[in-house]
Design an enzyme around this catalytic site. Structure first.
Site: not given
Ligand SMILES: NC(=O)c1ccc[n+]([C@@H]2O[C@H](COP(=O)([O-])OP(=O)(O)OC[C@H]3O[C@@H](n4cnc5c(N)ncnc54)[C@H](OP(=O)(O)O)[C@@H]3O)[C@@H](O)[C@H]2O)c1
Length: 358
Positions: A52, A297
């Protein structure tokens, strides 16, 4: 003049503040009379003058007796800048059209009352739905006491975000990645799961865009971890920027509270509680950048408001490849989380499904 067209103009002006004004709302102002638009303004950056005031100050001729269009009710309280309503009155504006009431309890109708009590005609509700949509993150922070949550993932046609080796660079094309940086730019927090940080070491910053930085350093970067194993990752990303370590593990929280420099630590009881804590810290929106467990999650807690699924026309395959959404999932298809289509964009052969939760 057509009032809806003027409100659309105010919304377009307001949009220019995206990524620069949060946790304040995006606001645009148009001043007009029978001869047409006299002046325009918008809220340009956090701590700067409101729309504004910018419109009144930038007018090249007198605005006395003119009308004003605003997408949000003007403020009545002293914040970073003085209240706007006395300036509107002082300038001699005779009518104000407002898209929506300000949900901030410090305003909430008081701006309208102030104007009407001083003889200014006030019209409300013009494109009210569109005005609320533009500022959905701001509205969410007051009405739901939690940030607006957006999930963005780049995925293959078979719903994979990485191959069985964890490789995800790059599933989507360059245009999609620039689009993703635009989403980062407009968010208050960019969040990733710890596994994504360990594997990809993403900067979580909108570095592909050459835009002015936010005065408060938004977006903040946030990593979610249970194990607390983010170690070198915290250093591998740019150390000059703050990192929020969010964990549901008290021991991990204790460890990081005592050892981290620029990082801040949030210890949460549930995803809902994490969002409440982020809201209290002044973050109105969260962009989830994956991976699949992080997305799972949030889906399990039904706390995703908006999605951008960016599909590349490829099939990755393999049962050990990473799925876009992990977590518990639903038992029956009829319980599936549904989104209504907002738009489908073509990004040079990638397709961006943009959906809203009901
Ligand atoms: N194409 C895309 O858009 C894209 C985007 C992102 C990632 N990626 C790929 O996805 C892969 C990783 O995915 P992901 O599913 O294996 O793992 P993620 O979701 O990246 O990470 C999982 C970790 O996050 C933490 N976490 C998740 N939810 C939680 C909660 N509610 N409370 C506490 N901690 C929580 C935990 O960490 P801790 O293990 O430390 O306990 C869990 O093991 C990689 O290969 C990456 O390159 C692709």
């Amino acid at each position: 003049m057509n009032i809806k067209k003027l409100m659309v103009r105010a919304l377009l002006l307001a949009e220019k503040g995206r990524g620069r004004v949060s946790p304040n709302p995006m606001v645009g102002a148009v001043i007009y009379n029978n001869g047409g638009i006299i002046s325009e303004g918008y809220h340009e950056y956090f701590g700067g003058s409101h729309a504004e005031i910018n419109a009144i100050k930038r007018a090249k001729k007198s605005v006395k007796g003119a009308r004003m269009v605003l997408n949000l009710e003007p403020c009545v309280h002293q914040g970073k800048t003085p209240p706007c309503v006395p300036e509107i009155v002082k300038a001699g504006i005779k009518e104000v059209t407002i898209g929506m009431k300000d949900p901030n309890p410090l305003v909430k109708g008081r701006g309208i009352k102030y104007l009407t009590s001083r003889g200014i005609k006030v019209k409300t509700g013009v494109l009210g739905k569109e005005c609320r949509f533009l500022n959905r993150a701001f509205v969410s922070s007051f009405e739901r006491k939690r940030p607006w949550v957006v999930l963005k993932e780049g995925l293959s046609l078979d719903g994979k975000i990485a191959s069985k080796t964890g490789n995800s660079k790059w599933i989507t094309n360059e245009k999609s990645r620039i689009f993703a940086h635009l989403l980062r730019y407009g968010s208050d927090v960019v969040m990733a799961g710890a596994q994504t940080l360990r594997i990809d070491k993403p900067s979580l910053k909108p570095y592909l865009l050459n835009k002015k930085p936010h005065p408060l350093g938004f977006p903040a970067r946030c990593v979610l971890t249970h194990s607390g194993r983010i170690g070198g990752c915290a250093q591998s990303v740019d150390n000059s920027e703050a990192l929020i370590i969010a964990t549901d593990n008290k021991n991990a929280a204790k460890k990081y509270l005592s050892t981290t420099g620029k990082a801040s630590v949030i210890c949460f009881k549930s995803i809902n509680n994490l969002l409440e804590q982020l809201c209290i810290k002044g973050y109105n929106s969260v962009l989830l950048e994956g991976g699949g467990k992080l997305a799972g999650s949030f889906f399990d807690a039904d706390l995703i408001d908006e999605v951008y699924f960016i599909f590349a026309p490829v099939v990755i395959g393999g049962e050990r490849a990473v799925s876009a959404v992990a977590g518990e999932g639903c038992r029956f298809v009829k319980e599936a989380v549904s989104f209504k289509k907002w738009e489908v964009l073509d990004a040079d052969g990638n397709f961006i499904f943009h959906g809203l939760r009901n």
